[in-house]
Design a protein around this motif. Structure first.
Motif, PDB file in Angstrom:
ATOM      1  N   TRP A  42       0.835  -1.203   0.000  1.00  0.00           N
ATOM      2  CA  TRP A  42       0.000   0.000   0.000  1.00  0.00           C
ATOM      3  C   TRP A  42       0.871   1.255   0.000  1.00  0.00           C
ATOM      4  O   TRP A  42       0.637   2.194  -0.768  1.00  0.00           O
ATOM      5  CB  TRP A  42      -0.913  -0.028   1.234  1.00  0.00           C
ATOM      6  N   PHE A  43       1.899   1.264   0.849  1.00  0.00           N
ATOM      7  CA  PHE A  43       2.795   2.417   0.914  1.00  0.00           C
ATOM      8  C   PHE A  43       3.573   2.586  -0.385  1.00  0.00           C
ATOM      9  O   PHE A  43       3.696   3.712  -0.906  1.00  0.00           O
ATOM     10  CB  PHE A  43       3.757   2.257   2.091  1.00  0.00           C
ATOM     11  N   ASN A  83      -8.248  -8.144  -6.090  1.00  0.00           N
ATOM     12  CA  ASN A  83      -8.983  -7.207  -5.230  1.00  0.00           C
ATOM     13  C   ASN A  83      -8.069  -6.178  -4.549  1.00  0.00           C
ATOM     14  O   ASN A  83      -8.461  -5.022  -4.381  1.00  0.00           O
ATOM     15  CB  ASN A  83      -9.827  -7.958  -4.198  1.00  0.00           C
ATOM     16  N   LEU A  84      -6.876  -6.577  -4.132  1.00  0.00           N
ATOM     17  CA  LEU A  84      -5.985  -5.608  -3.498  1.00  0.00           C
ATOM     18  C   LEU A  84      -5.610  -4.488  -4.454  1.00  0.00           C
ATOM     19  O   LEU A  84      -5.612  -3.299  -4.075  1.00  0.00           O
ATOM     20  CB  LEU A  84      -4.723  -6.309  -2.987  1.00  0.00           C
ATOM     21  N   PHE A 103      -8.103   1.529   6.144  1.00  0.00           N
ATOM     22  CA  PHE A 103      -9.135   0.660   6.710  1.00  0.00           C
ATOM     23  C   PHE A 103     -10.463   0.780   5.969  1.00  0.00           C
ATOM     24  O   PHE A 103     -11.045  -0.224   5.549  1.00  0.00           O
ATOM     25  CB  PHE A 103      -9.336   0.998   8.191  1.00  0.00           C
ATOM     26  N   ASP A 104     -10.939   2.000   5.794  1.00  0.00           N
ATOM     27  CA  ASP A 104     -12.305   2.227   5.334  1.00  0.00           C
ATOM     28  C   ASP A 104     -12.584   1.589   3.980  1.00  0.00           C
ATOM     29  O   ASP A 104     -13.585   0.875   3.809  1.00  0.00           O
ATOM     30  CB  ASP A 104     -12.597   3.729   5.264  1.00  0.00           C
ATOM     31  N   LEU A 105     -11.709   1.860   3.008  1.00  0.00           N
ATOM     32  CA  LEU A 105     -11.929   1.333   1.666  1.00  0.00           C
ATOM     33  C   LEU A 105     -11.981  -0.186   1.657  1.00  0.00           C
ATOM     34  O   LEU A 105     -12.881  -0.792   1.061  1.00  0.00           O
ATOM     35  CB  LEU A 105     -10.822   1.822   0.730  1.00  0.00           C
ATOM     36  N   VAL A 106     -11.027  -0.801   2.333  1.00  0.00           N
ATOM     37  CA  VAL A 106     -10.965  -2.261   2.341  1.00  0.00           C
ATOM     38  C   VAL A 106     -12.175  -2.853   3.056  1.00  0.00           C
ATOM     39  O   VAL A 106     -12.761  -3.842   2.604  1.00  0.00           O
ATOM     40  CB  VAL A 106      -9.652  -2.725   3.001  1.00  0.00           C
ATOM     41  N   PHE A 107     -12.563  -2.261   4.162  1.00  0.00           N
ATOM     42  CA  PHE A 107     -13.694  -2.798   4.924  1.00  0.00           C
ATOM     43  C   PHE A 107     -14.986  -2.665   4.131  1.00  0.00           C
ATOM     44  O   PHE A 107     -15.849  -3.553   4.190  1.00  0.00           O
ATOM     45  CB  PHE A 107     -13.820  -2.063   6.256  1.00  0.00           C
ATOM     46  N   GLN A 123     -10.000 -12.460   1.730  1.00  0.00           N
ATOM     47  CA  GLN A 123      -9.594 -12.986   0.425  1.00  0.00           C
ATOM     48  C   GLN A 123      -8.531 -12.132  -0.258  1.00  0.00           C
ATOM     49  O   GLN A 123      -8.671 -11.664  -1.379  1.00  0.00           O
ATOM     50  CB  GLN A 123     -10.810 -13.121  -0.500  1.00  0.00           C
ATOM     51  N   GLY A 124      -7.441 -11.883   0.479  1.00  0.00           N
ATOM     52  CA  GLY A 124      -6.303 -11.223  -0.137  1.00  0.00           C
ATOM     53  C   GLY A 124      -6.181  -9.743   0.128  1.00  0.00           C
ATOM     54  O   GLY A 124      -5.280  -9.110  -0.432  1.00  0.00           O
ATOM     55  N   THR A 125      -7.038  -9.176   0.953  1.00  0.00           N
ATOM     56  CA  THR A 125      -6.935  -7.743   1.256  1.00  0.00           C
ATOM     57  C   THR A 125      -6.716  -7.516   2.743  1.00  0.00           C
ATOM     58  O   THR A 125      -7.120  -6.485   3.286  1.00  0.00           O
ATOM     59  CB  THR A 125      -8.211  -7.000   0.810  1.00  0.00           C
TER      60      THR A 125
END
Length: 325
Positions: free
Chosen positions: A108-109, A189-190, A262-266, A273-275
């Motif tokens: 992510w970074f 998905n990531l 956090f928000d987007l992934v949640f 499943q990979g995120t």
């Protein structure tokens, strides 16, 4: 015969009586400026935010650190048991989701620093040229930053929808047998979430760099043009080196954004499943039917230590610059 004539000023001629109160001799400017009501209002305005900050930030942070060395199901304080470093041992050795979550935070970074940061710098440089409708462009690019991350997640869910989503409709992958599941596929998905994160982060970087460019001395550009440097040479050799403080802020902000993602992934798929992310693991262990508050607090402490490892050097360098200035 000589006569002594003494001339006295009017102020000296009229002397205050000895018994006069000292209060009358106090200048008007020495009166108390704040009334009791003013002091009460200021104390209320400063005290309430301070109490809320200490309660919601410092007390909860210290409580999380203490709970990281315990086991607790969240039902009654009598069930809290001291386990020492067992939570951390289990986290580093027996949790199959921990190291993938750390890897995803690192990814992510890296993505945020390689894609939206240079793009935000490019947009800032273009908007700094005072082109027409620059205010409109700034508003349009910065709008995703203002919108809530939860709302952003819902919008991108519609974009990635396998049946009626924009992307599958454009590439013709919305027919049976040709679906591309951008959210459910662990190999996609990531990266799909990262596209949404980059879309938002670009506007943030644009505003930071635009503020830095506004602080550059115009005489530097004039001197560079007089020396015969073109636009790219001026930016590379003159403008960009002066943006070193802004680059430091951008680096720290990007690291914090990557750690607190956090928000987007949640909203997308609740971190499954990979995120997986560290923040998702904290939430899944603390909130739920089988809550493990001590174990979730241990993950939060790891996240806190990583954050402090970035923030503390930045604060130290900032304070040193202020003292030297």
């Amino acid at each position: 015969m000589s006569t002594d004539i003494t001339t006295k000023s009017p102020e000296a001629a009229v002397e205050p009586p000895r018994g006069a109160s000292a209060k009358k001799r106090v200048p008007q400017g020495h009166r108390r400026l704040l009334t009791r009501r003013d002091r009460f209002t200021l104390g209320l305005m400063a005290g309430v935010p301070t109490v809320l900050h200490v309660t919601l930030v410092w007390v909860t942070a210290l409580a999380s650190i203490a709970l990281a060395f315990t086991t607790w199901d969240g039902i009654g304080f009598d069930s809290i048991k001291w386990v020492g470093l067992d939570n951390f041992k289990e986290l580093f050795t027996n949790n199959p989701q921990f190291w993938p979550a750390v890897q995803h935070n690192v990814i992510w970074f890296v993505v945020l620093i390689l894609i939206p940061t240079p793009l935000g710098l490019f947009l800032a440089v273009q908007l700094d040229k005072n082109i027409r409708f620059s205010r409109v462009y700034q508003t349009a690019f910065f709008l995703p930053v203002v919108v809530s991350l939860a709302v952003t997640g819902f919008v991108w869910q519609l974009v990635y929808n396998p049946d009626t989503g924009l992307i599958n409709s454009i590439i013709g992958a919305n027919k049976p047998g040709h679906y591309i599941d951008w959210i459910g596929d662990p190999h996609l998905n990531l990266w799909a979430v990262l596209v949404a994160a980059c879309w938002r982060h670009t506007g943030y970087m644009m505003i930071l760099y635009l503020a830095g460019l506004k602080g550059v001395d115009p005489s530097l550009r004039e001197a560079s043009s007089l020396d015969g440097a073109n636009e790219w040479q001026t930016f590379k050799n003159v403008i960009f080196p002066t943006l070193r403080p802004t680059n430091t802020v951008v680096l720290v902000v990007t690291i914090i954004e990557a750690l607190r993602a956090f928000d987007l992934v949640f909203v997308f798929n609740k971190g499954a499943q990979g995120t997986e992310l560290l923040s998702i693991l904290v939430t899944n262990n603390i909130i739920g039917e089988s809550s493990r508050i001590g174990y979730g607090s241990a993950i939060a402490v790891v996240l806190l230590v990583i954050s402090l490892a970035v923030i503390i050097p930045y604060l130290i360098s900032t304070f040193r610059k202020e003292r030297s200035a």
